[in-house]
Design an enzyme around this catalytic site. Structure first.
Site, PDB file in Angstrom:
ATOM      1  N   GLU A   1       0.874  -1.168   0.000  1.00  0.00           N
ATOM      2  CA  GLU A   1       0.000   0.000   0.000  1.00  0.00           C
ATOM      3  C   GLU A   1       0.908   1.213   0.000  1.00  0.00           C
ATOM      4  O   GLU A   1       1.589   1.497   0.985  1.00  0.00           O
ATOM      5  CB  GLU A   1      -0.916   0.013   1.216  1.00  0.00           C
ATOM      6  CG  GLU A   1      -1.889   1.180   1.203  1.00  0.00           C
ATOM      7  CD  GLU A   1      -2.305   1.609   2.587  1.00  0.00           C
ATOM      8  OE1 GLU A   1      -2.243   2.829   2.860  1.00  0.00           O
ATOM      9  OE2 GLU A   1      -2.672   0.742   3.392  1.00  0.00           O
TER      10      GLU A   1
ATOM     11  N   CYS B   1      -2.714   8.163   4.222  1.00  0.00           N
ATOM     12  CA  CYS B   1      -2.611   7.622   2.869  1.00  0.00           C
ATOM     13  C   CYS B   1      -3.895   7.843   2.086  1.00  0.00           C
ATOM     14  O   CYS B   1      -3.886   7.800   0.854  1.00  0.00           O
ATOM     15  CB  CYS B   1      -2.265   6.137   2.921  1.00  0.00           C
ATOM     16  SG  CYS B   1      -3.452   5.146   3.856  1.00  0.00           S
TER      17      CYS B   1
END
Length: 684
Positions: A261, A300
């Site tokens: 990720e 994020c």
């Protein structure tokens, strides 16, 4: 000042040498020291495989779920939680930021625990999909099963969510029976260490299920060198480190599974119909400001690009500037602060460099100020809003400022909006704000292939919405392209991603032994009498009964139509039913067939069967005509003990068969069956 320790092979290891000072993000004071690991990182891998893995695999999914639930309760206890909150302030997080990280992390454990108890069997193997018959007589079949891999998962976590980021990886791995080795990011390793210490000291986890390695990059490489094909790596961080991991020998040669990720240029899109007077416009402004300032934009999932129709550009700019002007930036310990500092001075320098790069294709619209706690040593950076001078400027769609920074981007039409969003190269999440269903659907379908998650926000859902930047444990978290191509969480998808899927072929009896479920064609036990008279503990998979028969008459069909009001032509109109290409004449209602079937197999007296709570996989395989003679074959297919409740769930394979041996209907009846008195919470 304390020197951070690693928990490896059942012991805490305190480094002897001095190391790197980790500073309070707001005050600059030293919080802890990160020194070389005092234990061999490779020992963590061996301990996880040899001790943690076997202990976890001995437990059922429900037992693992119960442990996760207990750990969550421990972390949410007021005294425990406050210890973590006090440390979290040092990372620059406000109390509300810390709630996302600490309470949110424990909430992930609780969510997974609940879903596992509802969706997984009380065993350690999952049957994936239907049985695949490989012969005409059911003597040879195949099933796909999911079993725990005999390896470990190495977590390489980011600095922004040291608790949640760890627990959202730990929960599905633990449920899957895979031990975790946590490598926290240096900047906030002291908070991750504190959380792991609480979990270890609780003695709720099997030894070896969770280990902590506070490692340098060189020591991390030693750890990764110890991995093999049964192991996995879960990474959250920059795209450059993700790329380096993909080329590591463990991944490239040993086929270690890697989930990445990475950084993500997430977008929020204001739809053309959402003008300044609309409710959706207000939601768009509020959500963009929130995503810029929560965790000081160090998320994020934060909004980096805010796309607005050209006709609403000035109004959106004014509204965003006004809202950002109300954000109080200061010491996170100050309850009046809406936003704290970045995690470190180095991170602030990185964000400032990114802003400078963005200004090649954008102009500044707003830069706030620090209102309290800034004495020159804190890593404060006020919210910064830019406006793209060219919506297609390369830097706008390639440079991520990992802080409280967003760029306003104008667009002309839905097609251009979808293309601009896609220019980010793939993202974790995008959010859409509008009320026009056609426009919103076009936007959603236009960008879905570039995103792991798409939030559609209109006024009707605004109050209930969890928001743009909130990953949820039941939904996939991850995205394609630049955002890493990986997926975390996602409910049971996240659990199954840690398991090995195998196709097992054999006779039905052998497959029943492997799966714990009755497979069509396997031997049935018919010597115990009616299985509804057996307690959960007495009942065995394969216990079966073949009922007496009943003839279905035209009078039955007419009476059912009259009493229920279901007068569909196939049951009531001879001529119309005869014209049907499916039926060719009057047929019984499907639900009449089910009702007659229940009348054939149900044991009427009070007994262990407490309730029928549903039917799964119902299919009407063949019409039932007046004059057909039906009977039922009822077989115990699957048992799931519900620990401590005094009863368990039993699924019964149910087949309604006509006089020609043909299956008219097939389904699973779901019941709750009492335990033997005195066992598993059942009253004596």
């Amino acid at each position: 000042m304390r020197r951070l320790e690693s928990y490896v092979a059942g012991c805490w290891h305190r480094p002897a040498a001095n190391g790197r000072a980790l500073l309070d993000a707001a005050t600059g004071e030293t919080v802890a020291e990160l020194s070389p690991v005092a234990a061999d990182p490779a020992a963590a891998v061996a301990h996880g495989r040899d001790v943690g893995g076997p202990a976890l695999r001995e437990m059922t999914f429900h037992q693992r779920a119960a442990r996760l639930r207990d750990v969550a309760k421990m972390l949410l206890a007021e005294e425990t939680k406050e210890r973590l909150y006090d440390l979290s302030y040092c990372t620059g997080a406000t109390r509300s930021d810390s709630w996302i990280d600490i309470d949110g992390g424990a909430g992930v454990l609780m969510s997974y625990a609940g879903r596992a108890r509802r969706e997984l069997p009380n065993s350690n193997v999952v049957v994936d999909g239907a049985t695949e018959p490989l012969s005409r007589d059911d003597s040879f079949s195949a099933v796909h099963v999911l079993t725990s891999r005999a390896g470990v998962e190495v977590q390489i976590n980011a600095f922004n969510f040291p608790v949640w980021g760890m627990l959202e990886k730990f929960a599905p791995a633990f449920l899957a029976g895979v031990p975790s080795i946590v490598k926290p990011a240096a900047e906030t390793a002291y908070l991750a260490e504190a959380a792991v210490r609480l979990m270890i000291e609780s003695e709720l986890l099997p030894e070896g299920a969770l280990q902590l390695v506070c490692a340098s990059p060189a020591e991390l490489s030693t750890l990764l060198d110890s991995l093999s094909g049964a192991d996995s790596i879960a990474f959250t961080g920059s795209a450059s480190v993700g790329a380096a991991l993909r080329s590591h020998r463990a991944v490239a040669e040993a086929a270690v599974r890697l989930n990445v990720e990475a950084d993500s240029l997430n977008a929020a899109v204001l739809a053309p119909d959402a003008g300044p007077d609309s409710a959706e416009f207000g939601v768009f402004v509020a959500e963009t400001v929130r995503e810029m300032t929560v965790k000081a934009g160090q998320k994020c999932t934060a909004i980096r690009r805010a796309l607005v129709p050209r006709q609403h550009l000035d109004a959106a700019a004014q509204a965003l500037v006004a809202a950002l002007g109300d954000v109080a930036v200061g010491d996170p310990r100050d309850p009046d602060s809406d936003m704290g500092p970045l995690v470190s001075l180095a991170q602030r320098s990185e964000v400032q460099a990114s802003v400078a790069a963005l200004l090649q294709g954008a102009e500044p619209l707003f830069e706030g100020s620090v209102r309290s706690g800034d004495d020159g040593v804190g890593a404060f950076l006020a919210p910064t809003l830019l406006r793209a001078t060219d919506p297609w400027a390369e830097t706008v769609h390639t440079v991520e400022a990992f802080g409280p920074v967003a760029t306003l981007v104008p667009y002309a039409g839905i097609t251009e909006a979808t293309e601009l969003v896609a220019a980010g190269g793939g993202s974790l999440v995008a959010s859409l704000y509008g009320a026009d269903r056609d426009d919103m659907a076009a936007l959603a379908l236009g960008i879905a292939s570039h995103h792991g998650r798409v939030l559609m926000a209109d006024a009707s859902a605004a109050a209930a919405s969890t928001g743009h930047g909130s990953p949820l444990p039941m939904l996939v978290h991850g995205g394609p392209g630049r955002s890493g191509g990986g997926q975390e969480m996602g409910g049971m998808r996240g659990v199954f991603g840690h398991m090995q899927r195998s196709a097992v072929q054999g006779s039905p009896d052998m497959l029943t032994a492997v799966t714990g479920e009755h497979i069509a064609g396997s031997r049935a036990n018919r010597h115990k009498g009616h299985p509804f008279k057996l307690t959960f503990d007495e009942l065995e998979v394969g216990d079966s009964i073949t009922t007496e028969s009943r003839t279905v008459t035209k009078a039955d069909i007419d009476a059912f139509a009259e009493s229920t009001g279901d007068k569909f032509y196939a049951h009531t109109d001879e001529a119309a039913a005869a014209r049907s290409p499916i039926f060719g004449g009057i047929v019984a209602h499907g639900y009449l067939v089910l009702s007659f079937a229940a009348g054939l197999f149900v044991w009427p007296d009070e007994g262990p069967v407490l309730a029928n709570y549903g039917i799964d996989r119902l299919r009407f395989a063949k019409p039932t005509y007046p004059g057909d003679v039906i009977h039922v074959v009822l077989t115990c297919k699957r048992k799931t003990q519900l620990d401590g409740r005094g009863y368990g769930e039993v699924a019964w394979d149910t087949r309604v068969i006509n006089q020609n041996g043909e299956v008219n209907a097939a389904y699973d009846v779901l019941t709750m069956v009492a335990n033997t008195p005195g066992r598993n919470g059942a009253p004596t």
